[in-house]
Scaffold this motif. Structure first.
Motif, PDB file in Angstrom:
ATOM      1  N   GLY A 194       0.824  -1.187   0.000  1.00 23.08           N
ATOM      2  CA  GLY A 194       0.000   0.000   0.000  1.00 23.08           C
ATOM      3  C   GLY A 194       0.862   1.241   0.000  1.00 23.08           C
ATOM      4  N   PHE A 195       0.283   2.353   0.431  1.00 23.07           N
ATOM      5  CA  PHE A 195       1.009   3.625   0.431  1.00 23.07           C
ATOM      6  C   PHE A 195       2.340   3.520   1.161  1.00 23.07           C
ATOM      7  CE2 PHE A 195       2.148   7.399   2.852  1.00 23.07           C
ATOM      8  CZ  PHE A 195       2.338   8.309   1.829  1.00 23.07           C
ATOM      9  N   MET A 196       2.315   2.950   2.372  1.00 24.15           N
ATOM     10  CA  MET A 196       3.525   2.905   3.198  1.00 24.15           C
ATOM     11  C   MET A 196       4.636   2.112   2.537  1.00 24.15           C
ATOM     12  SD  MET A 196       4.012   4.481   5.959  1.00 24.15           S
ATOM     13  CE  MET A 196       3.569   4.873   7.625  1.00 24.15           C
ATOM     14  N   SER A 199       5.944   3.936  -0.602  1.00 26.81           N
ATOM     15  CA  SER A 199       6.639   5.205  -0.370  1.00 26.81           C
ATOM     16  C   SER A 199       7.963   4.991   0.364  1.00 26.81           C
ATOM     17  CB  SER A 199       5.741   6.213   0.360  1.00 26.81           C
ATOM     18  OG  SER A 199       5.227   5.639   1.510  1.00 26.81           O
ATOM     19  N   PHE A 242       5.844   9.754   8.125  1.00 25.38           N
ATOM     20  CA  PHE A 242       4.542   9.701   7.440  1.00 25.38           C
ATOM     21  C   PHE A 242       3.432   9.391   8.426  1.00 25.38           C
ATOM     22  CE2 PHE A 242       6.871   8.206   3.373  1.00 25.38           C
ATOM     23  CZ  PHE A 242       7.144   9.523   3.042  1.00 25.38           C
ATOM     24  N   ILE A 250      -4.462   8.003   4.625  1.00 20.94           N
ATOM     25  CA  ILE A 250      -3.385   7.848   3.637  1.00 20.94           C
ATOM     26  C   ILE A 250      -2.395   6.782   4.092  1.00 20.94           C
ATOM     27  CG2 ILE A 250      -1.443   8.988   2.471  1.00 20.94           C
ATOM     28  CD1 ILE A 250      -3.027  11.561   2.534  1.00 20.94           C
ATOM     29  N   THR A 251      -1.928   6.878   5.341  1.00 19.18           N
ATOM     30  CA  THR A 251      -0.862   5.941   5.773  1.00 19.18           C
ATOM     31  C   THR A 251      -1.371   4.502   5.865  1.00 19.18           C
ATOM     32  OG1 THR A 251      -1.360   6.457   8.071  1.00 19.18           O
ATOM     33  CG2 THR A 251       0.487   7.623   7.076  1.00 19.18           C
ATOM     34  N   PHE A 253      -3.609   3.291   3.874  1.00 15.24           N
ATOM     35  CA  PHE A 253      -4.197   2.911   2.585  1.00 15.24           C
ATOM     36  C   PHE A 253      -3.422   1.750   1.964  1.00 15.24           C
ATOM     37  CE2 PHE A 253      -4.385   3.580  -2.125  1.00 15.24           C
ATOM     38  CZ  PHE A 253      -5.689   3.138  -2.274  1.00 15.24           C
ATOM     39  N   TRP A 255      -3.725  -1.258  -1.187  1.00 19.23           N
ATOM     40  CA  TRP A 255      -4.530  -1.682  -2.333  1.00 19.23           C
ATOM     41  C   TRP A 255      -4.576  -3.197  -2.469  1.00 19.23           C
ATOM     42  CZ3 TRP A 255      -0.828   2.268  -3.007  1.00 19.23           C
ATOM     43  CH2 TRP A 255       0.459   1.821  -3.288  1.00 19.23           C
TER      44      TRP A 255
END
Lengths: 256, 218
Positions: A194-196, A199, A242, A250-251, A253, A255
């Motif tokens: 996911g986002f974490m 990123s 983050f 967001i953090t 999130f 998928w």
């Protein structure tokens, strides 16, 4: 440590310390032998020192996450058995699965403490027998495999080049598996792609690129061996940053 | 000279390897003698049938995959001390990269062995000190609400991101294929273990390298 609990008794502690001594002795033995041979080969002391320091730095963060696995397993098994298992052969993914399979077969879960010595003995046997296979295979195949590879890659200049390309490819294959997991994988602890994960991956890549180019530009040869562990810490620091400053939607999130 | 040194390393390695095996088998025996209980064979057999099917097969693949990359001393050390993919292998490879030596040479052999040995001792010390001295505080560091938790959840992306950046730049032509293959496999089999996935991506990367070498693209 509660010595009255059979899982953390003095005998268990003695076994653990014995294993720690064995693993340390084996490592020291190979380090000393290699160090001597490195000198015979004319490798500079500075290079060897850098290897030691950068390997220590490189190891700190993964070792702490291994320690975290000991803590997770300690709920059910006490601290000492997971400590032993993660000091020899063990790895993060394997030990958790092995313990889980054994505990569940007896109707328990890793979330609750094992109080029956018989169950504990069964888990100990299962985790040990399940993990020793490589030590049984190695004495038979390691030398043969390595001699074959040595002969093949040292045959000619062309073979050397192909050998280099193939070993680079194999390593890229390993890194790719972890990158693919950060992009699209799922994990049993719910920490899915996911986002974490993406990123942190990107931050670590950028940190490494920047640090390497700084080293090159300012000729900081001394910093060079530490670029890798530093970039890893920067990536992990970014995860904390983050989490602290970005909204939870967001953090968290994912998928996958 | 070359053959000599490697032969000696293998002899030492096999000796330590057998020692480790015997020591490991003693652990459950001592536990059982000490507690005065032995496991129920039926339960143990059913657990082991599941575990061995998975891990003994993986072990064959692991031995074949890692041996060429870890060097002789590094291999024996890594398989005894464990945590190969997430620690020993990247540590050894990054040390060889920094020292500018190649795998499968004597120089590569000594550098990767020193790196893996140092890494093994560091891990052993951190775990031992952590368990003995910090076990009451540790759960707070790894707790759900701890500020450090996100950092440790992302150790692997951080580690492999840093590694990828230095390695991929040099061999960028080899990179896209295994990543794409890995992602596609995960889309269809999201829970696939990293051991199996790694085998697939290594095969993809090596096959790609062979084809590019034949076509003179490398």
């Amino acid at each position: 440590m509660d010595f009255s609990d059979f899982k953390t008794s003095p005998v268990m502690l003695a076994i653990a310390l014995g294993i720690v001594a064995f693993v340390t002795a084996q490592s020291l033995f190979f380090i000393v032998k290699s160090w001597k041979h490195a000198k015979e080969l004319g490798i500079e002391k500075e290079t060897l020192k850098n290897t030691v320091v950068s390997s220590i730095l490189f190891t700190v963060a993964p070792a702490i996450s291994i320690l975290a696995t000991v803590i997770v397993l300690a709920n059910a098994l006490g601290t000492i058995l997971p400590w032993i298992r993660l000091t020899v052969i063990g790895n993060l993914a394997y030990e958790t699965t092995a313990a889980q399979t054994a505990v569940e077969a007896m109707g328990g879960t890793l979330g609750s403490e094992i109080t029956d010595p018989k169950q504990f003995a069964t888990v100990t046997w299962a985790m040990t027998i399940g993990s020793i296979a490589p030590l049984i295979f190695l004495p038979f195949v390691c030398k043969k495999l390595q001699n074959k590879i040595g002969e093949a890659v040292n045959k000619s200049e062309g073979a050397k080049k192909l050998g280099d390309a193939l070993s680079a490819a194999a390593f890229i294959g390993i890194i790719s598996a972890f990158i693919a997991r950060a992009i699209a994988g799922t994990s049993s602890d719910g920490n899915n792609a996911g986002f974490m994960s993406v990123s942190v991956l990107i931050v670590a890549v950028i940190a490494m690129v920047i640090l390497e180019s700084i080293c090159k530009k300012f000729k900081l040869d001394k910093l060079q061996p530490f670029t890798m562990p530093l970039s890893m810490f920067i990536g992990m620091g970014a995860a904390m940053l983050f989490e602290a400053v970005l909204p939870a939607e967001i953090t968290s999130f994912m998928w996958r | 000279m070359q053959k000599n040194y490697f032969d000696r390393v293998h002899r030492w390695g096999i000796t330590w390897n057998i020692g480790a095996l015997l020591m490991l088998l003693c652990v459950p025996v001592i536990v059982c003698v000490n507690l005065g209980v032995w496991p129920e064979l039926k339960t143990l057999a059913s657990v082991l049938s599941k575990l061995m099917l998975l891990y003994w097969v993986t072990a064959v693949i692991e031995v074949i995959t890692y041996v060429p990359m870890l060097g002789a001393g590094g291999t024996y050390l890594s398989f005894v001390t464990g945590n190969i993919t997430n620690l020993k292998l990247p540590c050894g490879l990054s040390a060889m990269e920094n020292a500018k030596v190649r795998a499968n040479t004597e120089e590569g052999e000594v550098i990767s062995t020193i790196a893996i040995g140092v890494s093994a001792i560091t891990t052993t010390v951190i775990i031992a000190v952590g368990v003995l001295a910090f076990s009451p505080v540790l759960p707070y560091i790894t707790a759900e609400s701890s500020a450090f938790r996100p950092a440790f959840e992302q150790v692997l992306p951080a580690l492999f991101g840093a590694l990828a950046a230095s390695y991929f730049a040099k061999h960028w032509k080899l990179v896209p294929l295994p990543i794409i293959v890995g992602v596609i496999v995960l889309i269809f089999a999201p829970t696939m273990g990293v051991g199996t996935l790694m085998f697939v991506t290594i095969v993809a990367a090596v096959a790609g390298a062979l084809i590019m070498h034949k076509k003179n693209w490398l």
